[in-house]
Design a protein around this motif. Sequence first.
Motif, PDB file in Angstrom:
ATOM      1  N   UNK A 257       0.987  -1.217  -0.009  1.00  0.00           N
ATOM      2  CA  UNK A 257       0.492  -0.424  -0.077  1.00  0.00           C
ATOM      3  C   UNK A 257       1.418   1.658  -0.201  1.00  0.00           C
ATOM      4  N   UNK A 258      -0.021   1.945  -0.653  1.00  0.00           N
ATOM      5  CA  UNK A 258       1.226   3.738  -1.487  1.00  0.00           C
ATOM      6  C   UNK A 258       0.559   4.699  -0.819  1.00  0.00           C
ATOM      7  N   UNK A 259      -0.534   5.082  -0.544  1.00  0.00           N
ATOM      8  CA  UNK A 259      -1.273   5.857  -0.033  1.00  0.00           C
ATOM      9  C   UNK A 259      -0.660   7.657   0.235  1.00  0.00           C
ATOM     10  N   UNK A 310      10.531   9.093   2.392  1.00  0.00           N
ATOM     11  CA  UNK A 310       8.559   8.739   1.832  1.00  0.00           C
ATOM     12  C   UNK A 310       7.544   8.103   2.262  1.00  0.00           C
ATOM     13  N   UNK A 311       8.058   7.109   3.024  1.00  0.00           N
ATOM     14  CA  UNK A 311       7.598   6.566   4.249  1.00  0.00           C
ATOM     15  C   UNK A 311       6.890   7.373   5.315  1.00  0.00           C
ATOM     16  N   UNK A 594      -1.970  23.973  -1.662  1.00  0.00           N
ATOM     17  CA  UNK A 594      -2.421  22.941  -0.962  1.00  0.00           C
ATOM     18  C   UNK A 594      -2.207  21.616  -1.030  1.00  0.00           C
ATOM     19  N   UNK A 595      -0.699  21.370  -0.780  1.00  0.00           N
ATOM     20  CA  UNK A 595      -0.075  20.330  -0.643  1.00  0.00           C
ATOM     21  C   UNK A 595      -0.481  19.386   0.203  1.00  0.00           C
ATOM     22  N   UNK A 596      -1.239  18.580   0.003  1.00  0.00           N
ATOM     23  CA  UNK A 596      -1.248  17.182   1.336  1.00  0.00           C
ATOM     24  C   UNK A 596      -0.707  16.243   0.982  1.00  0.00           C
ATOM     25  N   UNK A 597       0.416  15.713  -0.320  1.00  0.00           N
ATOM     26  CA  UNK A 597       0.719  14.001  -0.295  1.00  0.00           C
ATOM     27  C   UNK A 597       1.475  14.206   0.704  1.00  0.00           C
ATOM     28  N   UNK A 598       2.316  13.132   1.207  1.00  0.00           N
ATOM     29  CA  UNK A 598       3.250  13.151   2.299  1.00  0.00           C
ATOM     30  C   UNK A 598       4.180  12.546   2.033  1.00  0.00           C
TER      31      UNK A 598
END
Length: 732
Positions: A257-259, A310-311, A594-598
């Motif tokens: 999984x890569x959310x 990235x994790x 609004x960049x929210x991607x971790x």
Amino acid sequence: MEKNSVDYSPLLSPRGDETAIKTTSFLVSATKWTLKTLILVIFVLWTTFIFSLPAKPVNELFSKWNDLNRDTPFGVTGSIFLVFTAPILIIAFLAIAHLILTGEDQLQGKKTSKLPRFRLWTFPVLVKGPFGVVSATELIGIVLVLLYVIWALYAYTVRALDFISEFDVSSFRDKSIIMFKVMGLRTGAIGLMCLAFLFIPVSRGSVLLRYIDIPFEHATRYHVWLGHLTMVIFTVHGLLYVVAWAMEGHLVQELVQWKDIGVANLPGVISLLAGLLMWVTSLPGVRTWNFELFFYTHQLYVVFIVFLALHVGDFVFTMAAGGIFLFVLDRFLRFCQSRRTVNVISSRCLPCGTVELVLSKPQSLRYNALSFIFVQVRELSWLQWHPFSVSSSPLDGKNHLAILIKVLGKWTEKLRHRITDVDAQKDSSVITTSVEGPYGHEVPYHLMYENLILVAGGIGLSPFLAILSDILHRVREGKPCQSRNILLVWAVKKSNELPLLSTIDMQSICPSFSDKVNIDIHIYVTRESDPPVEEGYSYKPIKSSFCPMASDCGMSVLVGTGDNVWSGLYVISSTVGFVILLALLYVYYIAPFHIETWWYKGLLYVICMVASVVIFGGSVVAMWHIWEKQNSLKDNSNDTKVDKIHQNGSLTPKAPSQVSIAKSTVIRYGSRPDFKEIYESMSEKWGLVDVGIIVCGPSTLQTSVAEEIRSHSMTRQRHHPIFHFHSHSFDL
């Protein structure tokens, strides 16, 4: 009119100069004391916060701090940066200022006590076991780290149990799943705290290591210890989640999984696998069996760091970013320095199979007799770098540096064949080398003991040749040096190694040294019961070569232990650049769009870290390089003559019968050093004094020496000396 009534003394009198010097010295000392105090206060507050973070009140306070900054352009990442990353960077800035004020001569202004003092740093407490020889200070550090881990696990476990009690869950299975996930999260947090310190010891030219005077060869032990602890915790972190997902019945789905919002599992799996590969190949048995496998797999640290970011995303990665950033600073500077091809002024192979290389260096590159360098020979391998202690004193010559290399493996065997190959000698470029360093102790502690015992095993004599040369040069030139009584204990397997001692001609360095320095040498030939039949030794190098020195082919000065001002500017500019790039990123990109991607923000964070070093730090490195070239041209115009390389011994060796110290040299065959007897003898001879003992040799030799020091300290009589243990050996 009486002439005596008129004061004809000049306005700038010597007394006025003395007053100005005293005032300046006082201001410098006061500033250094202030810097030391600030560093200590910041470090204590920072580590205290880390230690107390698992406690519920502190954790809640930290959460409120993050909530206050959540709506700012920098968000939670900015608040965590101020708490976790900023303190260590501020300490680095203050350490730079302290190093600049201290200057190059660390002995100036050092006061020595007339009475011997017990020192935690030089007293061996543990001498056998998994940690090797451990001083009292190191043991305190080990205990504190273990206490933190135990305390954190306990605190997080109690909080996890309280958390589970809030859920209306009756089945043991469901409670176990929640418990595994919560403790998996918490062990990950503990691992990050260990990771925050993991990369600091392997930053070879780090200002932090220089400030506390821990050389790289010692710091690698701390990296090894922390590495084992970190990987154990991260492995437990991963296993807890694996068990929980397996109990839920969707293990494979979770692993891949890569959310975007939240923790991405697949990068964590990749990072953990890279860490496990590095860990397994670094275990002592594997490392001894195949060092190259260990070395190459350790380059996976890039994968480990990037996929960790990235994790967990940017704000969690920030917790460990300070130490990683200092490592990136050091790694980039090492890369820049290692691009230079270094002239080999001379090379030769000695009868015992030892190879000597004399390398060209600029006058502005400073080092001391306790330094070492990493050497790459491109004809043998473009990837392998090997550490070697310096065998020359910086006072032997301004333009060269020497190392001794014992043939012990494939790489060194190839090097010897390369030097002794007659056909290769006809080629104008016999070997092409690159160098990283020099690194080592910031303070030359061998000059701070009036009484010294040097214990060497085999090629471990190499740094002691530099120490003896350094002491004799300083005695002759009247430079700061406390050493007056020196005992060299050297254990070798066979007598063909004895000519190594002849590579230094003490009488040539300091003709009247015996009037000022008492040097005794005890040599133990362990695998021969009788001396050779022939009298004396026929000492001739097997093969040797000499190359004229080129002014533009010396070692590069681009090293963290080099010029304090330039290295300081490099660290400061890179750090300021890092903060500027982060500010631009969050203010003009992440917040407005609004960049929210971790994982994406974690990647951008790493890119900013590297870009700041390359762009801002690289600009300083470029100017530093230009400054180096100008200095080299100036030095060459002022001094057109090449150093008389090792005129005092190295390239003009003497047979042992010709060595000026033959009268004070004792050679014993078929026996090993009895350190108990040696210590008792020196105790009776020297009395109540501080005695520095420096050991360079295998771990068994270090253990034997440390064990006797500890035993002697426990039964020490009041009039006997206090022995201080120092190790000068690699444990890679």
